[in-house]
Motif scaffolding. Structure first.
Motif, PDB file in Angstrom:
ATOM      1  N   THR A  23       0.856  -1.173   0.000  1.00  0.00           N
ATOM      2  CA  THR A  23       0.000   0.000   0.000  1.00  0.00           C
ATOM      3  C   THR A  23       0.894   1.224   0.000  1.00  0.00           C
ATOM      4  O   THR A  23       2.108   1.118   0.159  1.00  0.00           O
ATOM      5  CB  THR A  23      -0.968  -0.001   1.204  1.00  0.00           C
ATOM      6  OG1 THR A  23      -1.958   1.003   1.012  1.00  0.00           O
ATOM      7  CG2 THR A  23      -0.236   0.262   2.512  1.00  0.00           C
ATOM      8  N   ALA A  24       0.304   2.399  -0.170  1.00  0.00           N
ATOM      9  CA  ALA A  24       1.060   3.646  -0.229  1.00  0.00           C
ATOM     10  C   ALA A  24       0.813   4.450   1.033  1.00  0.00           C
ATOM     11  O   ALA A  24      -0.337   4.657   1.434  1.00  0.00           O
ATOM     12  CB  ALA A  24       0.660   4.453  -1.467  1.00  0.00           C
ATOM     13  N   MET A  25       1.882   4.917   1.661  1.00  0.00           N
ATOM     14  CA  MET A  25       1.784   5.652   2.908  1.00  0.00           C
ATOM     15  C   MET A  25       1.540   7.143   2.660  1.00  0.00           C
ATOM     16  O   MET A  25       1.967   7.704   1.651  1.00  0.00           O
ATOM     17  CB  MET A  25       3.066   5.485   3.713  1.00  0.00           C
ATOM     18  CG  MET A  25       3.354   4.048   4.140  1.00  0.00           C
ATOM     19  SD  MET A  25       2.385   3.496   5.579  1.00  0.00           S
ATOM     20  CE  MET A  25       1.066   2.566   4.788  1.00  0.00           C
ATOM     21  N   THR A  26       0.831   7.768   3.604  1.00  0.00           N
ATOM     22  CA  THR A  26       0.598   9.212   3.551  1.00  0.00           C
ATOM     23  C   THR A  26       0.961   9.830   4.892  1.00  0.00           C
ATOM     24  O   THR A  26       1.058   9.132   5.910  1.00  0.00           O
ATOM     25  CB  THR A  26      -0.874   9.554   3.235  1.00  0.00           C
ATOM     26  OG1 THR A  26      -1.665   9.322   4.401  1.00  0.00           O
ATOM     27  CG2 THR A  26      -1.397   8.732   2.078  1.00  0.00           C
ATOM     28  N   PRO A  27       1.140  11.163   4.941  1.00  0.00           N
ATOM     29  CA  PRO A  27       1.369  11.838   6.225  1.00  0.00           C
ATOM     30  C   PRO A  27       0.130  11.748   7.115  1.00  0.00           C
ATOM     31  O   PRO A  27      -0.965  11.426   6.649  1.00  0.00           O
ATOM     32  CB  PRO A  27       1.637  13.291   5.814  1.00  0.00           C
ATOM     33  CG  PRO A  27       2.006  13.237   4.370  1.00  0.00           C
ATOM     34  CD  PRO A  27       1.225  12.089   3.803  1.00  0.00           C
ATOM     35  N   PRO A  28       0.282  12.055   8.405  1.00  0.00           N
ATOM     36  CA  PRO A  28      -0.863  12.006   9.320  1.00  0.00           C
ATOM     37  C   PRO A  28      -1.963  12.965   8.898  1.00  0.00           C
ATOM     38  O   PRO A  28      -1.712  14.000   8.278  1.00  0.00           O
ATOM     39  CB  PRO A  28      -0.263  12.435  10.669  1.00  0.00           C
ATOM     40  CG  PRO A  28       1.202  12.223  10.537  1.00  0.00           C
ATOM     41  CD  PRO A  28       1.528  12.430   9.097  1.00  0.00           C
ATOM     42  N   GLY A  29      -3.206  12.610   9.245  1.00  0.00           N
ATOM     43  CA  GLY A  29      -4.323  13.503   9.021  1.00  0.00           C
ATOM     44  C   GLY A  29      -4.437  14.518  10.147  1.00  0.00           C
ATOM     45  O   GLY A  29      -3.539  14.660  10.993  1.00  0.00           O
ATOM     46  N   LEU A  30      -5.567  15.206  10.180  1.00  0.00           N
ATOM     47  CA  LEU A  30      -5.763  16.270  11.162  1.00  0.00           C
ATOM     48  C   LEU A  30      -6.394  15.789  12.454  1.00  0.00           C
ATOM     49  O   LEU A  30      -6.385  16.511  13.459  1.00  0.00           O
ATOM     50  CB  LEU A  30      -6.642  17.367  10.546  1.00  0.00           C
ATOM     51  CG  LEU A  30      -6.082  18.067   9.301  1.00  0.00           C
ATOM     52  CD1 LEU A  30      -7.080  19.070   8.767  1.00  0.00           C
ATOM     53  CD2 LEU A  30      -4.755  18.734   9.611  1.00  0.00           C
ATOM     54  N   SER A  31      -6.971  14.602  12.441  1.00  0.00           N
ATOM     55  CA  SER A  31      -7.637  14.083  13.632  1.00  0.00           C
ATOM     56  C   SER A  31      -7.619  12.565  13.594  1.00  0.00           C
ATOM     57  O   SER A  31      -7.138  11.959  12.634  1.00  0.00           O
ATOM     58  CB  SER A  31      -9.086  14.601  13.706  1.00  0.00           C
ATOM     59  OG  SER A  31      -9.820  14.175  12.563  1.00  0.00           O
ATOM     60  N   GLY A  32      -8.141  11.951  14.661  1.00  0.00           N
ATOM     61  CA  GLY A  32      -8.187  10.496  14.704  1.00  0.00           C
ATOM     62  C   GLY A  32      -6.845   9.898  15.089  1.00  0.00           C
ATOM     63  O   GLY A  32      -5.910  10.593  15.497  1.00  0.00           O
ATOM     64  N   TYR A  33      -6.746   8.576  14.951  1.00  0.00           N
ATOM     65  CA  TYR A  33      -5.545   7.872  15.385  1.00  0.00           C
ATOM     66  C   TYR A  33      -4.293   8.300  14.618  1.00  0.00           C
ATOM     67  O   TYR A  33      -3.183   8.261  15.153  1.00  0.00           O
ATOM     68  CB  TYR A  33      -5.734   6.362  15.254  1.00  0.00           C
ATOM     69  CG  TYR A  33      -6.585   5.772  16.336  1.00  0.00           C
ATOM     70  CD1 TYR A  33      -6.284   5.971  17.679  1.00  0.00           C
ATOM     71  CD2 TYR A  33      -7.701   5.017  16.024  1.00  0.00           C
ATOM     72  CE1 TYR A  33      -7.067   5.428  18.679  1.00  0.00           C
ATOM     73  CE2 TYR A  33      -8.502   4.464  17.020  1.00  0.00           C
ATOM     74  CZ  TYR A  33      -8.178   4.679  18.349  1.00  0.00           C
ATOM     75  OH  TYR A  33      -8.966   4.146  19.332  1.00  0.00           O
ATOM     76  N   SER A  34      -4.448   8.695  13.363  1.00  0.00           N
ATOM     77  CA  SER A  34      -3.256   9.104  12.620  1.00  0.00           C
ATOM     78  C   SER A  34      -2.642  10.354  13.234  1.00  0.00           C
ATOM     79  O   SER A  34      -1.434  10.564  13.157  1.00  0.00           O
ATOM     80  CB  SER A  34      -3.591   9.357  11.151  1.00  0.00           C
ATOM     81  OG  SER A  34      -4.256  10.586  10.967  1.00  0.00           O
TER      82      SER A  34
END
Length: 448
Positions: A69-80
């Protein structure tokens, strides 16, 4: 280890040779037929053949990408955004190739601090969060059961002996003993994964799924599973946006067009020679980072150009790359994604650079035409047609995968055939995804 094995083979052959000589001498001394000597010669031949067969088997096994899969930077909320502490992740991956061993790649590409990996296990899946009894294996890193991944880096595990088959589920369990901080992740997994309770400790060795009371449809940290496969020749990377990622197909259905392509490859006479890894990111664009705007806790990834090396060129034994990007670049014209509207020439130049980089790396690259999109403005549609014309006629790609022609409505070529429309006029449904997989010319893959 290799030298010791060779010495053992030589010792066996030497012993057989001595026995053969003694039997032959005894037979001749007594004037008897040399049948016993012939038997000994046959034994030596069988030993040689067995050693040669083992050597040939080892040579025929190669590491290929079994899942990705392809990784992305963290989002603005949630576990990421918040991360995990003293919890166990149990993540499910559908393999497109099987083999005799696996190895894992865990990424801290977007982390801002070191990532502590406690115990890690891999197993064949039973059902839900449960694993097949007896299949769980401890994963080691440089011989150790735990490791720390520096910020911006990736950890590759030692090989783990485990028999797997194509189109079956693997389960990777990761205990995160210390606070991870914001995570490297893939938001839209289209797959149910599992979390143990807060502060629940290490449950990587659990056979049942009882400890995993929470679900998520994202993957965290894990970006690839390699498989030591028989007869494998290479890996096909599907590089794209949400249409490659899975679009509107149901979670846990494994009906992405890349899943269907993997099944086609596995069904070929003579066994599977190529695997498929999916490097699609929803909302991804060729030329600009999509960021998190308009998607809350979802991150739409870095641009195709900036992630191309990691997600395509550097994949395990990659032989072919299928590029299907551009829909979201065109979508910026309609306000679907933020950003300054692009021109067709700019998008063509970006796609051309991807093809050139693949060729410079000695890889074959196949250009997917941009599929019909009912949300485009008239200007965006003209751009799509211009870009598709270039993909078909420029010769920049080794072959053209004409997804547009396969999905469009003959009565209205600007739109998707209703039978293939997933309901939003952009993403194909399961029938459309199957058509996409059948559009790929298998004979064009894995050449050279």
């Amino acid at each position: 280890m290799i030298a010791a094995s060779r010495e053992r083979r030589l010792s066996v052959r030497a012993l057989v040779a001595v026995v053969t000589t003694l039997l032959l001498a005894a037979a001749l001394a007594h004037g008897l037929p040399a049948a016993s000597a012939t038997a000994a010669e046959n034994a030596r031949s069988a030993t040689d053949r067995s050693a040669e067969a083992r050597s040939a088997t080892a040579r025929s096994q190669r590491w290929v990408g079994g899942w990705g899969t392809a990784m992305t930077p963290p989002g603005l909320s949630g576990y990421s955004a918040t991360g995990f502490a003293d919890r166990t992740l149990r993540m499910v991956e559908r393999l497109t190739a099987g083999g005799s061993a696996v190895r894992l790649r865990l990424s801290n590409a977007y982390g801002t601090s070191p990532l502590d990996l406690g115990a890690v296990t891999v197993a064949r899946r039973a059902k839900g969060a449960a694993v097949e009894p007896g299949s769980s294996r401890t994963v080691r890193f440089g011989g150790q059961r735990s490791t720390t991944v520096p910020a911006g880096a990736e950890a590759v595990s030692d090989p783990v002996p485990l028999s797997t088959k194509a189109d079956t589920d693997l389960v990777v369990s990761v205990h995160l003993p210390t606070a991870t901080g914001p995570t490297t992740w893939h938001p839209w997994a289209k797959q149910t994964n599992y979390l143990s309770g807060t502060g629940a400790g290490d449950h990587t060795g659990d056979v049942s799924g009882a400890a995993f009371g929470e679900k998520t449809t994202s993957w965290f940290f894990l970006d690839g599973v390699d498989v030591l496969a028989h007869r494998a020749k290479g890996t096909v990377v599907a590089f794209g946006d949400s249409i490659t990622e899975g679009g509107v197909t149901a979670n846990d259905s494994n009906r992405r067009w890349t899943d269907e392509l993997g099944r086609r490859l596995a069904a070929r006479p003579g066994g599977q020679r190529l695997s498929v890894v999916n490097k699609g990111i929803g909302g991804n664009r060729v030329l600009t980072d999509a960021g998190t705007q308009g998607q809350g806790n979802r991150n739409l990834g870095n641009s195709a150009e900036s992630r191309f090396a990691r997600d395509a060129l550097e994949q395990t034994r990659v032989s072919d790359i299928i590029v299907l990007e551009g829909t979201n670049d065109l979508g910026s014209d309609a306000g679907v994604h933020p950003g300054t509207p692009l021109t067709a020439d700019q998008l063509i130049a970006g796609l051309g650079r991807l093809a050139q980089r693949a060729h410079a790396a000695g890889l074959r690259v196949h250009g997917g035409t941009i599929t019909p999109n009912g949300k485009l403005t008239a200007r965006g549609e003209r751009m799509r047609e211009d870009v598709n014309r270039w993909i078909r006629t420029s010769g920049a790609f080794d072959t053209v995968v004409d997804f547009d022609a396969a999905l469009r409505d003959p009565a209205d070529p600007h739109r998707m055939l209703p039978a293939y429309d997933g309901g939003d006029t952009v993403h194909p449904n399961d029938a459309g995804l199957r058509v996409m997989a059948r559009t790929v010319d298998l004979s064009a893959l894995g050449r050279g």
